[in-house]
Design an enzyme around this catalytic site. Structure first.
Site, mmCIF file in Angstrom:
data_model
loop_
_atom_site.group_PDB
_atom_site.id
_atom_site.type_symbol
_atom_site.label_atom_id
_atom_site.label_comp_id
_atom_site.label_asym_id
_atom_site.label_seq_id
_atom_site.Cartn_x
_atom_site.Cartn_y
_atom_site.Cartn_z
ATOM 1 N N ALA A 63 0.839 -1.193 0.000
ATOM 2 C CA ALA A 63 0.000 0.000 0.000
ATOM 3 C C ALA A 63 0.877 1.247 0.000
ATOM 4 O O ALA A 63 2.068 1.177 0.277
ATOM 5 C CB ALA A 63 -0.871 0.004 1.249
ATOM 6 N N GLY A 107 -0.911 -5.289 0.126
ATOM 7 C CA GLY A 107 -1.852 -5.142 -0.982
ATOM 8 C C GLY A 107 -1.330 -5.775 -2.265
ATOM 9 O O GLY A 107 -2.123 -6.186 -3.124
ATOM 10 N N GLU A 110 -2.258 -9.344 -1.964
ATOM 11 C CA GLU A 110 -3.733 -9.442 -2.057
ATOM 12 C C GLU A 110 -4.188 -9.319 -3.502
ATOM 13 O O GLU A 110 -5.080 -10.030 -3.960
ATOM 14 C CB GLU A 110 -4.376 -8.342 -1.200
ATOM 15 C CG GLU A 110 -4.153 -8.562 0.287
ATOM 16 C CD GLU A 110 -4.777 -7.479 1.136
ATOM 17 O OE1 GLU A 110 -4.284 -6.324 1.067
ATOM 18 O OE2 GLU A 110 -5.754 -7.758 1.847
ATOM 19 N N GLU A 130 1.258 -6.343 7.199
ATOM 20 C CA GLU A 130 0.447 -5.243 7.751
ATOM 21 C C GLU A 130 0.578 -5.077 9.260
ATOM 22 O O GLU A 130 0.526 -3.958 9.777
ATOM 23 C CB GLU A 130 -1.030 -5.432 7.386
ATOM 24 C CG GLU A 130 -1.369 -5.202 5.921
ATOM 25 C CD GLU A 130 -1.127 -6.407 5.016
ATOM 26 O OE1 GLU A 130 -0.509 -7.391 5.474
ATOM 27 O OE2 GLU A 130 -1.551 -6.353 3.853
#
Ligand code: NAD
Length: 705
Positions: A63, A107, A110, A130
């Site tokens: 991210a 991310g 993901e 995270e």
């Protein structure tokens, strides 16, 4: 298509390239670009499949961390969310491949999990880190990862945040194939091989075969929670991540995603996440020094020398050897030199035993360290670091000697933990070359390097020291010259209050337990036993003539030393120690405390854990405020980074100054005023604390004019 996402083709295969340097973070524009590319692929009949790849060094590394702050501050609302983009990718009617090199973290992973296939270079890593920012995966990572990797591996990865290698990812089923050489070419070839059969695996969210059964899962989650409570003591996100993975096993996919979103939001707005994000940016911010610009010329460090092969000197020499820099290690006596080298070898051997590196690496590192008794070769060293006993006369003698042997332009560093760099520099003809390099014990392990700037230290010497810290895998923090600099200066009132609390009625184990529960790696009294109580005792005896009888001084530590209780090294200090170095409360110490306090007429009372936290933390913070005001630290953040990396302060509290901001400076100031009334002038409120509290401001926003 957005600027950040490029669309090209290789025949019937579409190629989506994320091009957002330096790490292809998922900044605004990237998810939108990917969604638009998928739309184009669906619409174009001549396209039969797609590959997504990152340009430059890496796949999507995660991210854009700044975005989290924008959301919690209310600056950013809405925007396209990654969860829906991953779903768009997953719903694409044509087969897709994520081609991974570098890192697919957070991310990035993901996103990759929404693709039909994942291929990776052997050197790639994937992970859900995270939790390191107090968060959990927020784009269905906790729901898709167990479907690919199995419940246990997925829960562990989400809870500990550690990356795994491409080979492990292949073994787990997170990656379908390892590609060597040309990643894009390999990914396209992989896809072309799969397309003709039309037999592709189901969408990740529709895969259930690895989700296990309730009974086995219950055991997995219970064991992981127990382990996580220990390894991530005090932290909420790792346990929250386990809850989210558990939801994947007990709820249908969409409900699991909703549950994850709810947990993610709770984490995002938590104090812990804000603190950890502060620390993440803080570690970068400390490198910015207003009067030492980025383009300051650096001194090239090719050879180093260290004086003193004791506890610190040996560790410092290891740091250089570990970074591939040859280092001369000088001692005063053959015996001390042999002892120092034996310790270094033993440390390396332990690392080999633990599988950290091979015996060859160890021999290579050892060969970079040259033990010696004289100054031979010192004239070639680009930096000389002194780590002899803590005493001004000796340090000055050594600096006068190295001033004579060092080449012009060499850096002359002292590892002193308290002494004035200016006075040490005065023993040389080149004070501009002299600087403090304050390492922490064990020097080859602890990440902090306090870099102490003297009055005359040149910008080149400062800039080189900061850059050297990075090369030695440390966090360098520049501080000003005063007794104890930032870290040890603040430690003094902290330790003093810990001892006063013991005199006023708390047991040593109560004080330590309250602070360990607060999140400190160790309690202050146990730290004293580890470091050796005799060190401070000797210093106090040396300064006895300065002792002011009207000021309250701690009584117990000196009395312990007089009984020969120096801490762990003598098997007893504040605690007694068994053969496993386990601290055991000692009735003898309790009796000693009662006697000393009775003699001194100190009224004993019951003391709450809250008071223990307030007295010790606010003592740290009040001294920190003085340090900030005097400009000894450049920013409150610098103090936080010092405490987290050098003193076992919990990163999830953001450091002492950030913690004060979370409590509210008004409240901290009020308590400091009460302590001032109750306990006297030790507690004189720092003017800056008063000022900021009255303004309703924070340490984080303070900059010295
Ligand atoms: P130590 O006693 O373990 O080692 C000091 C070494 O210096 C000894 O081996 C001694 O033989 C050697 N020495 C003395 N005079 C010498 C000379 N003229 N030439 C060469 N070698 C000489 O001490 P230490 O704990 O390593 O501390 C060294 C310095 O580091 C001190 O200034 C101390 O304040 C500082 N420091 C210590 C710690 C810690 O936790 N121990 C942490 C940070 C900084």
């Amino acid at each position: 298509m957005s600027e950040l996402v490029k669309f090209t083709r290789d025949g019937e295969i579409a190629i989506i390239t994320v091009d957002n340097p330096p790490v292809n973070a998922l900044s605004p524009g990237v998810p939108e670009g990917i969604a638009a590319a998928i739309g184009q692929i669906e619409a174009d009949e001549t396209i039969s499949g797609a590959v997504l790849i990152g340009s430059g060094q890496t796949f999507v590394a995660g991210a854009d961390i700044r975005e989290f702050g924008r959301i919690t501050s209310g600056e950013r609302r809405g925007g396209i969310n990654l969860t829906s983009v991953v779903r768009t990718v997953e719903d694409c009617s044509k087969p897709t491949v994520a081609a991974i090199h570098g890192t697919a973290f957070g991310g990035g992973l993901e996103l990759a999990m929404g693709f039909t296939y994942r291929v990776a270079l052997g050197s790639a890593q994937v992970g859900q880190p995270e939790v390191k920012l107090g968060l959990i995966p927020g784009a269905a990572g906790t729901q898709r990862l167990p479907r690919l990797a199995g419940v246990e591996a997925a829960a562990r990865m989400c809870a500990d945040g550690q990356p795994i290698s491409a080979a492990s990812a292949l073994a787990l089923g997170v990656v379908d194939q390892i590609i060597e050489g040309d990643l894009l070419g390999g990914a396209i070839a992989f896809l072309r091989e799969k397309i003709p059969s039309g037999a592709h695996p189901p969408k990740t969210r529709e895969r259930h075969e690895k989700l296990g059964d309730p009974e086995t899962n219950a055991a997995i989650f219970a064991a992981l929670r127990a382990a996580t409570r220990k390894s991530a003591r005090g932290m909420t996100a790792p346990l929250a991540a386990i809850d989210a993975v558990e939801a994947a096993t007990s709820l249908p996919f969409d409900e699991g995603v909703a549950r994850e979103a709810q947990i993610f939001q709770e984490c995002l707005f938590s104090d812990q996440s804000k603190a950890l994000i502060h620390v993440f940016f803080g570690e970068r911010e400390v490198a910015r020094i207003p009067d030492v610009p980025k383009d300051t010329p650096l001194i090239e460090i090719r050879r180093a020398a260290v004086i003193g092969a004791g506890t610190m000197g040996g560790g410092i020499a290891m740091n250089y050897a570990n970074a591939g820099i040859p280092v001369l290690l000088r001692e005063a006596t053959r015996e001390a030199l042999d002892r120092g080298m034996a310790t270094i070898r033993r440390n390396y051997e332990n690392s080999v035993k633990k599988g950290r590196f091979t015996p060859e690496v160890m021999e290579k590192r050892l060969s970079l360290i040259t033990p010696q008794l004289g100054y031979d070769g010192f004239e070639e060293a680009d930096i000389i670091t002194e780590a002899v006993f803590e005493g001004m006369a000796l340090k000055k003698e050594i600096f006068a000697e190295i001033d004579r042997v060092a080449k012009p332009g060499a850096i002359l560093a002292s590892n002193t933990s308290t002494l004035s760099i200016d006075e040490i520099a005065s023993a040389t003809s080149r004070p501009e070359a002299v600087i403090g390099h304050h390492y922490f014990s064990p020097a080859n392990v602890m990440r902090l390097l306090e870099i102490v700037r003297g009055r005359a230290t040149s910008r080149e010497v400062i800039a080189t020291s900061m850059s050297l810290a990075k090369r030695l895998k440390k966090v360098g923090v520049l501080v000003g010259n005063c007794y104890g600099f930032v870290g040890n200066r603040m430690l003094h009132p902290y330790g003093r209050e810990a001892q006063f609390l013991v005199e006023e009625g708390a047991n040593p184990q109560d004080v330590d337990a309250a602070l360990v529960n607060f999140g400190m790696a160790m309690g202050p009294l146990a730290v004293g036993d580890l470091a050796g109580l005799d060190v401070g005792w000797r210093i106090r005896k040396e300064h006895a003539h300065l002792h002011d009888p009207n000021v309250r001084h701690p009584l117990v530590a000196d009395a312990l030393c007089e009984l020969g209780r120096y801490g762990q090294k003598t098997g007893a200090g504040w605690y007694k120690y068994d053969e496993n170095r386990r601290a055991i409360p000692d009735p003898e110490v309790e009796a000693l405390i009662l006697k000393l306090t009775a003699d001194a007429n100190i009224r004993r009372r019951s003391i709450s854990p809250d008071e223990i936290i307030e007295r010790t933390q606010y003592a740290l913070i009040n001294e920190g405020a003085l340090i900030l005001e005097e400009g000894i630290a450049l920013r409150a953040t610098d103090i936080d980074i010092v405490y987290i990396n050098g003193y076992g302060y919990p990163a999830w509290r953001g450091g002492p100054m950030w913690y004060a901001d979370t409590v509210g400076l008004h409240k901290v100031y009020e308590r400091v005023c009460q302590f001032h009334q109750q306990h006297g002038d030790h507690w004189k409120p720092a003017p800056l604390l008063k000022h900021l509290a009255e303004q309703g401001a924070t340490f984080a926003s303070f900059r010295k004019a």
